[in-house]
Design an enzyme around this catalytic site. Structure first.
Site, PDB file in Angstrom:
ATOM      1  N   GLU A 283      -0.867  -0.371   0.477  1.00 30.55           N
ATOM      2  CA  GLU A 283      -0.189   0.927   0.396  1.00 30.55           C
ATOM      3  C   GLU A 283      -1.233   1.969   0.754  1.00 30.55           C
ATOM      4  O   GLU A 283      -2.201   2.157   0.021  1.00 30.55           O
ATOM      5  CB  GLU A 283       0.332   1.159  -1.031  1.00 30.55           C
ATOM      6  CG  GLU A 283       1.405   0.178  -1.472  1.00 30.55           C
ATOM      7  CD  GLU A 283       2.818   0.655  -1.155  1.00 30.55           C
ATOM      8  OE1 GLU A 283       2.969   1.798  -0.655  1.00 30.55           O
ATOM      9  OE2 GLU A 283       3.756  -0.111  -1.398  1.00 30.55           O
TER      10      GLU A 283
HETATM   11 ZN   LIG Z   1       7.383   0.576   1.688  1.00 26.44          ZN
END
Ligand SMILES: [Zn+2]
Length: 298
Positions: A283
Site C-alpha cells: 500500500e
Molecule cells: Zn486497493
C-alpha cells in the site's frame, strides 16, 4: 488543475475532478508506456491480453522487462510480477508503474543505489508489469465515479479469487467488495490467474494505495503462514521497511495488520494455490494524502 474536456463533461459539478497535474488520463498513461516500450526494444516487450464473458470484456497491457544481455540464462533469473491499478480509484499506483518502467530503461536512477550494481542486479531479473489491471474500473473513475474501486461491472477484483471466496464479514459493503458470482467470474481475475500459471513468478507485488503498508498473506485470517518461507517473507518486508521507510509502514499479514479480514484475495490464492514463494500487497500512499490529492486539495 487541468481536466481533459471529454471527462469534464461527465463529472458532476459537485465532484472535484481528478487533478491532471498529478495523474495522467489512463489513455495517455498507456500511450506513454507503449512509446517507452517501442524506444527500448532491448529491454521491454509488451502484450495485450483480452478475456470476457456474458457481454463483458477486459483488456490488459502486460509489459515485460528482460535485459537482452545474455550472460545470465533466462532459466536462472528471478521472476517478478508487479501489478498496479487493481482498484479503479487508486490512480497513484499506475503512475508508479510508469515511473518504474522509466527507471528500468531511460531514467536509471535510484537514490542511494550505484548504477553499475543496479545494472548487474537487473541482468538477473525478469519483471512483468501490469500497469492498469482494472482498466474498465479506472474508466468509470475517470468518468466521475471517483471513489469506485470495482471493475467495470461492479466486482472487487481483490475478492474474486478462490481462497475463502465469498465469505462476508459483518461490515460487508457490496459497493466496496462485491466478490462476483463465483471465483474467477471476472475476466480481469482470469487474466491474472493465467499469468500466475504461465509466468510462475517468485515474487508478486500487488500494488495498492490508501495506506502505508507492506503486507504478506494471509488476508482471510488473522495470521501469517507457518514455516521458514513465511519467516523469509517477513524479514524481506522488515528490511524494506527499515531501509527505505524508517519503519513507518505497517508490516504483517493483511488480515492481522489492516484491522479487517478479506476473503478471496489475490495474495492468498498466490500463496496457497499458485505457490508463489513471495506474494505481497504494498500500500503505497496513505489515505489522507491520496484522497486529498485526488480531491485536489494539495
Ligand atoms: Zn486497493
Amino acid at each position: 488543475a487541468l481536466v481533459s474536456p471529454a471527462s469534464a463533461k461527465k463529472i458532476p459539478a459537485s465532484v472535484t475532478p481528478i487533478s491532471r497535474d498529478l495523474y495522467r488520463p489512463s489513455d495517455t498513461l498507456l500511450s506513454e508506456i507503449k512509446a517507452l516500450v517501442a524506444r527500448n526494444p532491448d529491454r521491454l516487450t509488451m502484450d495485450t491480453v483480452r478475456a470476457g464473458n456474458k457481454g463483458y470484456s477486459a483488456e490488459m497491457l502486460v509489459v515485460t522487462f528482460n535485459h537482452v544481455k545474455k550472460t545470465v540464462h533466462d532459466g536462472s533469473k528471478i521472476k517478478i510480477l508487479l501489478s498496479f491499478g487493481q482498484h479503479g480509484r487508486e490512480l497513484i499506483t499506475s503512475e508508479l508503474a510508469l515511473s518504474l518502467l522509466y527507471i528500468l530503461t531511460e531514467k536509471r536512477k535510484i537514490a542511494g543505489v550505484d548504477l553499475s550494481s543496479f545494472e548487474k542486479i537487473l541482468e538477473h531479473l525478469v519483471i512483468k508489469v501490469v500497469p492498469i489491471e482494472n482498466f474498465n474500473g479506472r474508466k468509470r473513475v475517470e468518468a466521475g465515479e471517483i471513489c469506485d474501486r470495482r471493475n467495470g461491472r461492479g466486482v472487487d477484483l481483490n475478492r474474486n479469487w478462490s481462497v475463502d471466496w465469498g465469505k462476508k464479514e459483518k461490515d460487508y459493503n457490496p459497493f466496496e467488495e462485491d466478490p462476483g458470482t463465483a471465483p474467477f467470474s471476472e475476466p480481469e481475475a482470469q487474466i491474472m490467474q493465467e499469468l500466475s500459471k504461465s509466468f510462475k513468478p517468485h515474487i508478486w507485488v500487488n500494488v495498492h494505495s490508501g495506506m502505508e503498508a507492506l503486507f504478506m498473506p494471509y488476508d482471510h485470517k488473522n495470521t501469517t503462514p507457518d514455516g521458514a518461507p513465511s519467516h523469509l517473507m517477513r524479514s524481506v518486508l522488515e528490511n524494506v521497511n527499515h531501509r527505505n521507510f524508517q519503519d513507518s509502514c505497517l508490516v504483517g499479514s493483511g488480515g492481522g495488520a489492516v484491522g479487517y479480514l478479506a476473503h478471496g484475495t489475490t495474495t492468498d490464492y498466490l500463496y496457497d494455490i499458485a505457490k508463489v514463494p513471495m506474494p505481497f500487497t504494498f500500500e503505497v500512499s496513505s489515505s489522507v494524502v491520496s484522497v486529498a490529492t485526488i480531491m485536489n486539495l494539495y
